[in-house]
Scaffold this motif. Structure first.
Motif, mmCIF file in Angstrom:
data_model
loop_
_atom_site.group_PDB
_atom_site.id
_atom_site.type_symbol
_atom_site.label_atom_id
_atom_site.label_comp_id
_atom_site.label_asym_id
_atom_site.label_seq_id
_atom_site.Cartn_x
_atom_site.Cartn_y
_atom_site.Cartn_z
ATOM 1 N N ARG A 47 0.848 -1.185 0.000
ATOM 2 C CA ARG A 47 0.000 0.000 0.000
ATOM 3 C C ARG A 47 0.883 1.233 0.000
ATOM 4 O O ARG A 47 1.671 1.449 0.927
ATOM 5 C CB ARG A 47 -0.932 0.031 1.213
ATOM 6 C CG ARG A 47 -1.951 1.165 1.115
ATOM 7 C CD ARG A 47 -2.928 1.180 2.262
ATOM 8 N NE ARG A 47 -2.376 1.790 3.468
ATOM 9 C CZ ARG A 47 -3.103 2.298 4.454
ATOM 10 N NH1 ARG A 47 -4.433 2.265 4.381
ATOM 11 N NH2 ARG A 47 -2.514 2.803 5.521
ATOM 12 N N SER A 95 1.269 5.389 0.069
ATOM 13 C CA SER A 95 0.590 6.559 0.610
ATOM 14 C C SER A 95 1.149 7.817 -0.033
ATOM 15 O O SER A 95 2.350 7.901 -0.301
ATOM 16 C CB SER A 95 0.794 6.645 2.128
ATOM 17 O OG SER A 95 0.251 5.528 2.782
ATOM 18 N N THR A 135 -5.252 20.211 2.987
ATOM 19 C CA THR A 135 -6.317 19.288 2.631
ATOM 20 C C THR A 135 -6.425 19.283 1.114
ATOM 21 O O THR A 135 -6.202 20.302 0.456
ATOM 22 C CB THR A 135 -7.665 19.692 3.251
ATOM 23 O OG1 THR A 135 -7.996 21.006 2.809
ATOM 24 C CG2 THR A 135 -7.598 19.661 4.762
ATOM 25 N N SER A 154 -7.738 5.279 -3.026
ATOM 26 C CA SER A 154 -8.714 5.773 -2.060
ATOM 27 C C SER A 154 -8.149 7.006 -1.362
ATOM 28 O O SER A 154 -6.961 7.301 -1.460
ATOM 29 C CB SER A 154 -9.050 4.690 -1.036
ATOM 30 O OG SER A 154 -7.897 4.322 -0.294
ATOM 31 N N ARG A 155 -9.025 7.706 -0.647
ATOM 32 C CA ARG A 155 -8.603 8.877 0.106
ATOM 33 C C ARG A 155 -9.005 8.673 1.558
ATOM 34 O O ARG A 155 -9.976 7.972 1.842
ATOM 35 C CB ARG A 155 -9.271 10.134 -0.450
ATOM 36 C CG ARG A 155 -10.791 10.153 -0.328
ATOM 37 C CD ARG A 155 -11.375 11.297 -1.135
ATOM 38 N NE ARG A 155 -12.782 11.544 -0.853
ATOM 39 C CZ ARG A 155 -13.802 10.917 -1.428
ATOM 40 N NH1 ARG A 155 -13.567 9.975 -2.288
ATOM 41 N NH2 ARG A 155 -15.030 11.242 -1.120
ATOM 42 N N ASP A 156 -8.300 9.296 2.470
ATOM 43 C CA ASP A 156 -8.669 9.153 3.867
ATOM 44 C C ASP A 156 -9.722 10.185 4.239
ATOM 45 O O ASP A 156 -10.023 11.100 3.473
ATOM 46 C CB ASP A 156 -7.440 9.271 4.770
ATOM 47 C CG ASP A 156 -6.921 10.698 4.881
ATOM 48 O OD1 ASP A 156 -6.196 10.972 5.847
ATOM 49 O OD2 ASP A 156 -7.233 11.542 4.011
ATOM 50 N N GLY A 157 -10.313 10.028 5.421
ATOM 51 C CA GLY A 157 -11.409 10.899 5.829
ATOM 52 C C GLY A 157 -10.996 12.351 5.971
ATOM 53 O O GLY A 157 -11.783 13.253 5.710
ATOM 54 N N ARG A 201 -8.943 13.790 4.158
ATOM 55 C CA ARG A 201 -8.684 14.276 2.800
ATOM 56 C C ARG A 201 -7.330 14.938 2.663
ATOM 57 O O ARG A 201 -7.186 15.924 1.931
ATOM 58 C CB ARG A 201 -9.806 15.208 2.348
ATOM 59 C CG ARG A 201 -11.148 14.505 2.285
ATOM 60 C CD ARG A 201 -12.202 15.349 1.620
ATOM 61 N NE ARG A 201 -13.418 14.582 1.401
ATOM 62 C CZ ARG A 201 -14.452 15.000 0.693
ATOM 63 N NH1 ARG A 201 -14.408 16.187 0.135
ATOM 64 N NH2 ARG A 201 -15.516 14.253 0.543
ATOM 65 N N THR A 211 -4.545 12.566 2.566
ATOM 66 C CA THR A 211 -3.725 11.426 2.171
ATOM 67 C C THR A 211 -4.488 10.579 1.162
ATOM 68 O O THR A 211 -5.693 10.351 1.320
ATOM 69 C CB THR A 211 -3.343 10.548 3.374
ATOM 70 O OG1 THR A 211 -2.660 11.356 4.349
ATOM 71 C CG2 THR A 211 -2.410 9.415 2.951
ATOM 72 N N TYR A 218 -4.246 6.873 -0.944
ATOM 73 C CA TYR A 218 -3.606 5.562 -0.895
ATOM 74 C C TYR A 218 -3.734 4.843 -2.236
ATOM 75 O O TYR A 218 -4.702 5.043 -2.963
ATOM 76 C CB TYR A 218 -4.259 4.696 0.185
ATOM 77 C CG TYR A 218 -4.217 5.313 1.563
ATOM 78 C CD1 TYR A 218 -5.341 5.932 2.090
ATOM 79 C CD2 TYR A 218 -3.057 5.277 2.321
ATOM 80 C CE1 TYR A 218 -5.315 6.505 3.350
ATOM 81 C CE2 TYR A 218 -3.020 5.849 3.579
ATOM 82 C CZ TYR A 218 -4.147 6.463 4.087
ATOM 83 O OH TYR A 218 -4.108 7.031 5.332
ATOM 84 N N GLN A 247 -3.652 0.919 -2.983
ATOM 85 C CA GLN A 247 -3.523 -0.465 -2.549
ATOM 86 C C GLN A 247 -3.243 -1.322 -3.767
ATOM 87 O O GLN A 247 -4.033 -1.342 -4.708
ATOM 88 C CB GLN A 247 -4.804 -0.934 -1.864
ATOM 89 C CG GLN A 247 -4.765 -2.385 -1.396
ATOM 90 C CD GLN A 247 -3.803 -2.592 -0.251
ATOM 91 O OE1 GLN A 247 -3.815 -1.857 0.733
ATOM 92 N NE2 GLN A 247 -2.957 -3.605 -0.362
#
Length: 125
Positions: A19, A21, A28, A71-74, A76, A78, A80, A82
């Protein structure tokens, strides 16, 4: 100015997973499109996957579709990548890039303004 920092690369056996990052410290990415690109020795840079942070719209290169997930983290800040079922031909330096010039979508060409330094992914026995 936006800075992007990639991490998560390394050596993995064929069939393995990693994964990656892409972090934007202090920012943001709400209004950005973020892309992952890769470049293998002697080859041109290739768009791998991208995501519009605001809409979640994604795109994938045919060569990685079904194996890689972006994907993005909550928070916003970072993004990723996978990577599963890795193959030797996935070996490359992987870069993330960002731009605010794509509204609500993303593209897999090089139309990005900010680039990270890259992280090496090596798939080998």
């Amino acid at each position: 100015q936006l800075q992007l920092v990639e991490s998560g690369g390394g050596l993995v056996q064929p069939g393995g997973s990693l994964r990656l990052s892409c972090a934007a410290p202090g920012f943001t990415l709400d209004y950005y499109a973020v892309g992952w690109f890769r470049q293998a020795p002697g080859k041109e840079r290739e768009g791998v996957s991208c995501i519009s942070i605001s809409t979640g719209s994604t795109d994938y290169a045919h060569s990685v579709k079904g194996r890689f997930t972006i994907s993005r983290d909550g928070a916003r800040n970072t993004v990723y990548l996978q990577m599963t079922s890795l193959k030797p031909e996935d070996t490359a330096v992987y870069y993330c890039a960002a731009t605010t010039r794509l509204i609500g979508h993303c593209v897999l060409n090089g139309a990005y303004d900010y680039w990270g330094q890259g992280t090496q992914v090596t798939v080998s026995l």
